[in-house]
Design a protein around this motif. Structure first.
Motif, PDB file in Angstrom:
ATOM      1  N   GLU A 179       0.827  -1.204   0.000  1.00 58.44           N
ATOM      2  CA  GLU A 179       0.000   0.000   0.000  1.00 58.44           C
ATOM      3  C   GLU A 179       0.867   1.263   0.000  1.00 58.44           C
ATOM      4  N   THR A 180       1.899   1.258   0.830  1.00 62.24           N
ATOM      5  CA  THR A 180       2.799   2.409   0.879  1.00 62.24           C
ATOM      6  C   THR A 180       3.558   2.557  -0.428  1.00 62.24           C
ATOM      7  N   TYR A 181       4.002   1.435  -0.998  1.00 65.93           N
ATOM      8  CA  TYR A 181       4.703   1.475  -2.279  1.00 65.93           C
ATOM      9  C   TYR A 181       3.821   2.112  -3.355  1.00 65.93           C
ATOM     10  N   ASP A 182       2.562   1.677  -3.449  1.00 65.31           N
ATOM     11  CA  ASP A 182       1.653   2.221  -4.460  1.00 65.31           C
ATOM     12  C   ASP A 182       1.403   3.712  -4.229  1.00 65.31           C
ATOM     13  N   ARG A 183       1.291   4.101  -2.970  1.00 60.62           N
ATOM     14  CA  ARG A 183       1.090   5.519  -2.672  1.00 60.62           C
ATOM     15  C   ARG A 183       2.324   6.338  -3.062  1.00 60.62           C
ATOM     16  N   ASN A 184       3.512   5.817  -2.746  1.00 58.32           N
ATOM     17  CA  ASN A 184       4.737   6.499  -3.139  1.00 58.32           C
ATOM     18  C   ASN A 184       4.852   6.619  -4.648  1.00 58.32           C
ATOM     19  N   LEU A 185       4.473   5.556  -5.352  1.00 55.70           N
ATOM     20  CA  LEU A 185       4.541   5.571  -6.809  1.00 55.70           C
ATOM     21  C   LEU A 185       3.605   6.632  -7.388  1.00 55.70           C
ATOM     22  N   ALA A 186       2.424   6.775  -6.802  1.00 57.03           N
ATOM     23  CA  ALA A 186       1.487   7.814  -7.245  1.00 57.03           C
ATOM     24  C   ALA A 186       2.079   9.201  -7.007  1.00 57.03           C
ATOM     25  N   GLU A 187       2.801   9.358  -5.892  1.00 58.01           N
ATOM     26  CA  GLU A 187       3.463  10.635  -5.612  1.00 58.01           C
ATOM     27  C   GLU A 187       4.578  10.910  -6.608  1.00 58.01           C
ATOM     28  N   VAL A 188       5.294   9.854  -7.012  1.00 54.90           N
ATOM     29  CA  VAL A 188       6.318  10.016  -8.039  1.00 54.90           C
ATOM     30  C   VAL A 188       5.686  10.515  -9.337  1.00 54.90           C
ATOM     31  N   GLU A 189       4.591   9.892  -9.732  1.00 53.83           N
ATOM     32  CA  GLU A 189       3.902  10.290 -10.964  1.00 53.83           C
ATOM     33  C   GLU A 189       3.401  11.727 -10.884  1.00 53.83           C
ATOM     34  N   ALA A 190       2.971  12.154  -9.693  1.00 54.42           N
ATOM     35  CA  ALA A 190       2.465  13.516  -9.505  1.00 54.42           C
ATOM     36  C   ALA A 190       3.589  14.540  -9.325  1.00 54.42           C
ATOM     37  N   GLY A 191       4.819  14.056  -9.168  1.00 54.40           N
ATOM     38  CA  GLY A 191       5.954  14.955  -8.980  1.00 54.40           C
ATOM     39  C   GLY A 191       6.096  15.483  -7.572  1.00 54.40           C
ATOM     40  N   THR A 192       5.438  14.823  -6.603  1.00 56.07           N
ATOM     41  CA  THR A 192       5.465  15.305  -5.217  1.00 56.07           C
ATOM     42  C   THR A 192       6.276  14.424  -4.273  1.00 56.07           C
ATOM     43  N   PHE A 193       6.767  13.294  -4.756  1.00 52.75           N
ATOM     44  CA  PHE A 193       7.507  12.379  -3.882  1.00 52.75           C
ATOM     45  C   PHE A 193       8.836  13.013  -3.464  1.00 52.75           C
ATOM     46  N   ALA A 194       9.223  12.804  -2.210  1.00 49.91           N
ATOM     47  CA  ALA A 194      10.496  13.318  -1.706  1.00 49.91           C
ATOM     48  C   ALA A 194      11.159  12.273  -0.825  1.00 49.91           C
ATOM     49  N   LEU A 195      12.457  12.158  -0.925  1.00 49.67           N
ATOM     50  CA  LEU A 195      13.225  11.295  -0.046  1.00 49.67           C
ATOM     51  C   LEU A 195      13.543  12.037   1.251  1.00 49.67           C
ATOM     52  N   ARG A 196      13.679  11.278   2.327  1.00 50.37           N
ATOM     53  CA  ARG A 196      14.135  11.854   3.597  1.00 50.37           C
ATOM     54  C   ARG A 196      15.660  11.926   3.539  1.00 50.37           C
ATOM     55  N   VAL A 197      16.215  13.129   3.571  1.00 52.77           N
ATOM     56  CA  VAL A 197      17.660  13.352   3.454  1.00 52.77           C
ATOM     57  C   VAL A 197      18.089  14.324   4.539  1.00 52.77           C
ATOM     58  N   LYS A 198      19.136  13.968   5.296  1.00 55.90           N
ATOM     59  CA  LYS A 198      19.643  14.846   6.347  1.00 55.90           C
ATOM     60  C   LYS A 198      21.174  14.958   6.239  1.00 55.90           C
ATOM     61  N   PRO A 199      21.727  16.151   6.476  1.00 54.62           N
ATOM     62  CA  PRO A 199      23.194  16.271   6.514  1.00 54.62           C
ATOM     63  C   PRO A 199      23.742  15.609   7.767  1.00 54.62           C
ATOM     64  N   VAL A 200      24.932  15.048   7.660  1.00 58.10           N
ATOM     65  CA  VAL A 200      25.539  14.372   8.804  1.00 58.10           C
ATOM     66  C   VAL A 200      27.052  14.403   8.650  1.00 58.10           C
ATOM     67  N   LYS A 201      27.738  14.454   9.772  1.00 57.89           N
ATOM     68  CA  LYS A 201      29.193  14.340   9.772  1.00 57.89           C
ATOM     69  C   LYS A 201      29.570  12.949  10.243  1.00 57.89           C
ATOM     70  N   PHE A 202      30.309  12.235   9.409  1.00 58.21           N
ATOM     71  CA  PHE A 202      30.712  10.871   9.767  1.00 58.21           C
ATOM     72  C   PHE A 202      32.183  10.881  10.173  1.00 58.21           C
ATOM     73  N   VAL A 203      32.465  10.284  11.328  1.00 57.79           N
ATOM     74  CA  VAL A 203      33.832  10.200  11.849  1.00 57.79           C
ATOM     75  C   VAL A 203      34.203   8.721  11.960  1.00 57.79           C
ATOM     76  N   LEU A 204      35.142   8.292  11.158  1.00 52.85           N
ATOM     77  CA  LEU A 204      35.469   6.869  11.078  1.00 52.85           C
ATOM     78  C   LEU A 204      35.936   6.314  12.421  1.00 52.85           C
ATOM     79  N   GLY A 205      36.761   7.067  13.136  1.00 49.78           N
ATOM     80  CA  GLY A 205      37.280   6.575  14.412  1.00 49.78           C
ATOM     81  C   GLY A 205      36.184   6.303  15.418  1.00 49.78           C
ATOM     82  N   GLU A 206      35.199   7.199  15.493  1.00 46.58           N
ATOM     83  CA  GLU A 206      34.082   7.006  16.424  1.00 46.58           C
ATOM     84  C   GLU A 206      33.231   5.813  16.011  1.00 46.58           C
ATOM     85  N   PHE A 207      33.029   5.650  14.717  1.00 48.23           N
ATOM     86  CA  PHE A 207      32.274   4.491  14.234  1.00 48.23           C
ATOM     87  C   PHE A 207      32.969   3.190  14.612  1.00 48.23           C
ATOM     88  N   LYS A 208      34.276   3.112  14.422  1.00 49.11           N
ATOM     89  CA  LYS A 208      35.000   1.873  14.674  1.00 49.11           C
ATOM     90  C   LYS A 208      35.035   1.510  16.158  1.00 49.11           C
TER      91      LYS A 208
END
Length: 291
Positions: free
Chosen positions: A245-274
């Motif tokens: 259901e969500t996929y079909d709704r997203n696809l309809a939004e793509v067709e309407a030109g209103t679909f948007a991805l969730r995107v956030k800026p982030v700083k990645f630090v390799l040492g902290e990750f490891k």
């Protein structure tokens, strides 16, 4: 980590950071190529980062090969002495796992598969020691992935799972490539995930589809207005399972030109990750869903 430099004809330098793919090798290559891009060196015409290497195209009438080689070694030395950090972005990609379109396709090509009696998801779950398809989907979507390079076809991201090597999901490619793969298939081959940006041939195992276009020459959606290819090396991807259901709704939004991805800026630090990958990945998820 011993770096190898190779000249390719009169216009290219290929730099192999490591024979093995690792987050350290990937981050070092990303840091070097971003610094090279920042310097805007006259004569450097293209910079192409990859999983554990990168390639630079240059105009030898503007910059001498030995001069560029010395510059790359200088940047490598500077990066080697600095903490590996990356200003990037984290992206949530919705996925309809076990969808009908990849299922129909994989059933047409079972004679090319290691296990013709099971689906790609069933096979992937079994060889990774997971109890069920649901358990595999949870492992696949439960941790983020780095985009290590973009290519093969326009806009296709290769992604490396952000967990310890012993926990990385690994699935071999088909014994023989398919002649068909649905557009926006989420696939996997070896230790790399990908999203097929267009319909075409392919050999990666198929796990699902996303409704989110990642390559569009028409640039109809807001997140593609700046460039027809969405992903960039260094992006962090978090897959989010969705229902039909969500996929079909997203696809309809793509067709309407209103679909948007969730995107956030982030700083990645390799040492902290490891130091604590699971805790660090949880902090990335918090950034993604922060208001």
């Amino acid at each position: 980590m011993s770096i190898r430099y190779t000249f390719g004809g009169d216009e290219f330098i290929f730099v192999e950071i490591s024979e093995d793919m690792s987050l350290d090798a990937f981050f070092k290559g990303t840091a070097i190529t971003r610094e090279l891009q920042r310097r805007n060196v006259a004569g450097v015409t293209e910079i192409c980062p990859a999983n554990a290497s990168y390639q630079v195209r240059y105009d030898p009438d503007v910059i001498a090969p030995d001069t560029l080689l010395a510059l790359l070694k200088e940047i490598d030395a500077e990066v080697g002495d600095a903490p590996l950090e990356l200003e990037t972005r984290i992206v949530e990609v919705p996925v309809l796992y076990n969808d009908p379109w990849t299922h129909e396709t994989l059933m047409r090509f079972r004679e090319r598969h290691q296990d013709p009696s099971s689906t790609d998801l069933e096979y992937a779950a079994r060889i990774n020691g997971l109890s069920s398809v649901d358990a595999f989907i949870a492992a696949h979507s439960g941790t983020p992935w780095f985009v290590s390079m973009v290519g093969f076809v326009a806009g296709l991201p290769f992604m490396f799972q952000m967990v310890e090597r012993s926990r990385q999901l690994e699935v071999p490619k088909y014994l023989r490539p398919r002649t068909d793969t649905p557009k926006l298939t989420v696939g996997h081959g070896g230790c790399f995930g990908c999203i097929y940006s267009v319909r075409g041939a392919g050999g990666y195992q198929m796990f699902g589809v996303t409704p989110a276009p990642i390559f569009d020459p028409g640039q109809r959606l807001s997140y593609l207005r700046d460039f027809m290819v969405f992903f960039r090396p260094g992006d962090i991807v978090k897959f989010a399972p969705i229902d039909r259901e969500t996929y079909d709704r997203n696809l309809a939004e793509v067709e309407a030109g209103t679909f948007a991805l969730r995107v956030k800026p982030v700083k990645f630090v390799l040492g902290e990750f490891k130091r604590d990958p699971d805790a660090y990945n949880r902090s990335l998820a918090e950034v993604l869903h922060a208001d």
